[in-house]
Design an enzyme around this catalytic site. Structure first.
Site, PDB file in Angstrom:
ATOM      1  N   HIS A  78       0.906  -1.333  -0.223  1.00 10.91           N
ATOM      2  CA  HIS A  78      -0.089   0.073   0.170  1.00 10.91           C
ATOM      3  C   HIS A  78       0.913   1.182   0.041  1.00 10.91           C
ATOM      4  O   HIS A  78       1.622   1.486   0.659  1.00 10.91           O
ATOM      5  CB  HIS A  78      -0.678  -0.116   1.193  1.00 10.91           C
ATOM      6  CG  HIS A  78      -1.871   1.251   1.384  1.00 10.91           C
ATOM      7  ND1 HIS A  78      -1.558   2.282   2.070  1.00 10.91           N
ATOM      8  CD2 HIS A  78      -2.879   1.302   0.672  1.00 10.91           C
ATOM      9  CE1 HIS A  78      -2.863   2.846   1.726  1.00 10.91           C
ATOM     10  NE2 HIS A  78      -3.774   2.444   1.236  1.00 10.91           N
ATOM     11  N   SER A  93      -6.318  -1.326  -6.160  1.00 11.90           N
ATOM     12  CA  SER A  93      -6.289  -1.549  -4.944  1.00 11.90           C
ATOM     13  C   SER A  93      -7.465  -2.562  -4.730  1.00 11.90           C
ATOM     14  O   SER A  93      -7.938  -3.215  -5.572  1.00 11.90           O
ATOM     15  CB  SER A  93      -7.076  -0.335  -4.154  1.00 11.90           C
ATOM     16  OG  SER A  93      -8.153   0.303  -4.614  1.00 11.90           O
ATOM     17  N   MET A 126      -8.270  11.657  -6.382  1.00  6.81           N
ATOM     18  CA  MET A 126      -9.382  11.229  -6.104  1.00  6.81           C
ATOM     19  C   MET A 126      -9.527   9.785  -6.311  1.00  6.81           C
ATOM     20  O   MET A 126      -8.728   9.052  -6.881  1.00  6.81           O
ATOM     21  CB  MET A 126     -10.673  11.889  -7.083  1.00  6.81           C
ATOM     22  CG  MET A 126     -10.201  11.460  -8.343  1.00  6.81           C
ATOM     23  SD  MET A 126     -11.751  11.862  -9.457  1.00  6.81           S
ATOM     24  CE  MET A 126     -12.365  10.326 -10.106  1.00  6.81           C
TER      25      MET A 126
END
Length: 359
Positions: free
Chosen positions: A120, A144, A179
């Protein structure tokens, strides 16, 4: 209301770095991860700041991160390259990758750099900001966990698959846009959970596929603007996953499924040198004129002015620099404690309830 502790940036950085070092991360890597997490909290993106340390510490301690990654920047063409991350800690790997990508883009005019196999990696604006501060336009995207219900579906398939861009300006403060391709990022749901606050009914659905306002009942997130967000998240998955020969869609590893294994995530940077297309000073003057004209637009009711992307984060940073960064007390207590890691996360479903620190 949840208790909040205001922490000065240097102290927060030291607490995070110390905790990650105790978990097993080398000093230089722990320092870079701390730089990144403090940046996120500085900008008010608390869902990607200090709240992540406990999870990172567990994954590091359990072997799910390569402590001595054998990294390699491989040029695959005149303007293409892959940075092989060997499942090192994401923020450290991606920072190395963008530092290689910037001079490569200066040399080639346009560069596309994939980051292959990492954990991550936090907020994308951190990386595009570095490129923009070097007079480059940069677009970044990252795959993700599968936790989003595709448009028209009742089961999850893609991740929140964020996309960001950074643009250089005359003032040195870049335009920054970052975003998720969902109505809201999963980290915002985690943030709502930690504060025991409801979420808007447009963010997510429960296990029956119905809109929910309870962050603890979330079983799937919703794509932004329906089919448009769905199309964007597919593009991100293709460019940061399939293009690099990595797992894609529902095959992307869960953040919690197995804390002892690397996650094999992918990221992609597209960097453009404006002066290869136009005069750089003229380009920056046009950007500055755009910013000024946007600032002069009459604000709608309930707003004080029109801001450009990233500007409110810059204002938050200036305030937090004077007053300290607001951190949830439970998170601060963990950072200040002798607890290094727990067994809270391993094997959890992506939407599982996070156990209480003292529970």
């Amino acid at each position: 209301m949840t208790d909040v502790v205001k922490v000065m940036p240097d102290k927060l950085h030291d607490l995070i770095q110390t905790k990650l070092e105790k978990a097993g991360l080398h000093l230089n890597q722990a320092e870079e991860v701390a730089n990144h997490l403090v940046y996120a909290d500085f900008r008010g993106i608390h869902s990607h700041g200090a709240v992540r340390v406990e999870y990172y510490a567990e994954r590091i301690a359990k072997g799910g991160v390569t402590l001595d990654p054998q990294v390699k920047f491989e040029k695959t063409g005149l303007s293409s390259a892959i940075f092989h991350g060997d499942n090192g800690i994401g923020q450290y790997i991606c920072n190395l990758a963008i530092d290689e990508a910037i001079p490569f883009a200066k040399e080639s005019g346009v560069a596309i750099v994939g980051v292959s196999k990492m954990s991550h990696s936090g907020v994308l604006s951190y990386y595009v900001k570095k490129a923009a501060e070097n007079d480059l336009i940069c677009i970044a995207m990252c795959q993700s966990d599968p936790m989003v219900v595709p448009f028209g579906g009742a089961e999850t398939y893609y991740g929140t698959n964020p996309i960001a861009y950074g643009v250089p300006t005359k003032t040195g403060e870049p335009i920054l846009f970052d975003m998720a391709t969902t109505v809201q990022a999963w980290g915002k749901v985690l943030d709502a959970r930690s504060k025991n606050k409801d979420i808007p009914d447009t963010w997510a659905v429960n296990d029956e596929g119905m809109p929910t306002t309870n962050p603890h009942d979330v079983a799937g997130l919703l794509p932004i603007a329906g089919p448009k967000g769905y199309g964007l998240m597919m593009m991100v998955d293709i460019l940061s996953g399939m293009l690099l020969g990595l797992p894609f869609g529902k095959h992307v590893s869960s953040m919690y499924a197995n804390m002892t294994e690397g996650r094999n995530l992918g990221q992609l940077y597209i960097l453009i040198d404006p002066k290869r297309f136009t005069n750089l000073d003229s380009f920056k003057n046009n950007i500055e004129e755009t910013i000024d004209e946007l600032h002069q637009i009459r604000p709608a009711k309930g707003f004080d002015q029109v801001y450009v992307p990233g500007e409110r984060g810059q204002l938050r940073e200036k305030g937090f620099l004077k007053e300290g960064i607001p951190i949830e007390k439970s998170i601060y207590d963990y950072l200040a404690s002798d607890i290094v890691h727990t067994d809270k996360y391993n094997g959890l479903n992506a939407f599982a309830e996070k156990p209480d620190l003292n529970g």
